[in-house]
Design a protein around this motif. Sequence first.
Motif, PDB file in Angstrom:
ATOM      1  N   GLU A  35      -4.703  -5.893  -1.709  1.00  0.00           N
ATOM      2  CA  GLU A  35      -3.325  -6.220  -1.333  1.00  0.00           C
ATOM      3  C   GLU A  35      -2.404  -6.141  -2.555  1.00  0.00           C
ATOM      4  O   GLU A  35      -1.289  -5.605  -2.478  1.00  0.00           O
ATOM      5  N   VAL A  36      -2.865  -6.656  -3.684  1.00  0.00           N
ATOM      6  CA  VAL A  36      -2.079  -6.592  -4.924  1.00  0.00           C
ATOM      7  C   VAL A  36      -1.926  -5.141  -5.364  1.00  0.00           C
ATOM      8  O   VAL A  36      -0.832  -4.701  -5.728  1.00  0.00           O
ATOM      9  N   ARG A  37      -3.022  -4.382  -5.322  1.00  0.00           N
ATOM     10  CA  ARG A  37      -2.952  -2.969  -5.703  1.00  0.00           C
ATOM     11  C   ARG A  37      -1.964  -2.213  -4.820  1.00  0.00           C
ATOM     12  O   ARG A  37      -1.206  -1.384  -5.313  1.00  0.00           O
ATOM     13  N   MET A  38      -1.993  -2.469  -3.522  1.00  0.00           N
ATOM     14  CA  MET A  38      -1.101  -1.777  -2.599  1.00  0.00           C
ATOM     15  C   MET A  38       0.358  -2.076  -2.933  1.00  0.00           C
ATOM     16  O   MET A  38       1.190  -1.178  -3.004  1.00  0.00           O
ATOM     17  N   SER A  39       0.657  -3.332  -3.166  1.00  0.00           N
ATOM     18  CA  SER A  39       2.020  -3.725  -3.495  1.00  0.00           C
ATOM     19  C   SER A  39       2.474  -3.092  -4.815  1.00  0.00           C
ATOM     20  O   SER A  39       3.591  -2.568  -4.915  1.00  0.00           O
ATOM     21  N   LEU A  40       1.613  -3.138  -5.806  1.00  0.00           N
ATOM     22  CA  LEU A  40       1.950  -2.528  -7.101  1.00  0.00           C
ATOM     23  C   LEU A  40       2.113  -1.020  -6.973  1.00  0.00           C
ATOM     24  O   LEU A  40       3.009  -0.430  -7.583  1.00  0.00           O
TER      25      LEU A  40
END
Length: 88
Positions: A35-40
């Motif tokens: 989820e963090v990777r997707m947002s970044l």
Amino acid sequence: MPTIDEVSTALHMTPRTLRRRLSVEGVTYTELRDEVRMSLADDLLSGPQLSIPQIAERLGYAEPTSFINAFKRWHGTTPHSYRLKSRG
């Protein structure tokens, strides 16, 4: 991206305790990391002109292909197509 061991150490708990607490919340470390990777990735693709390999490296992927495949899973399109649509 930090590993679960690094995160658990920063939170002063064992990896097992962190996994257990995340489980209570109905989420895994891998899901949170993605989820963090997707947002970044979304931010990096719409921001300064970084290449796809540079973005993949910043997100902790060993190969750009791994990032591209993950991005397709998240959005159903390639990072390049996503970038073109976000500018258009």
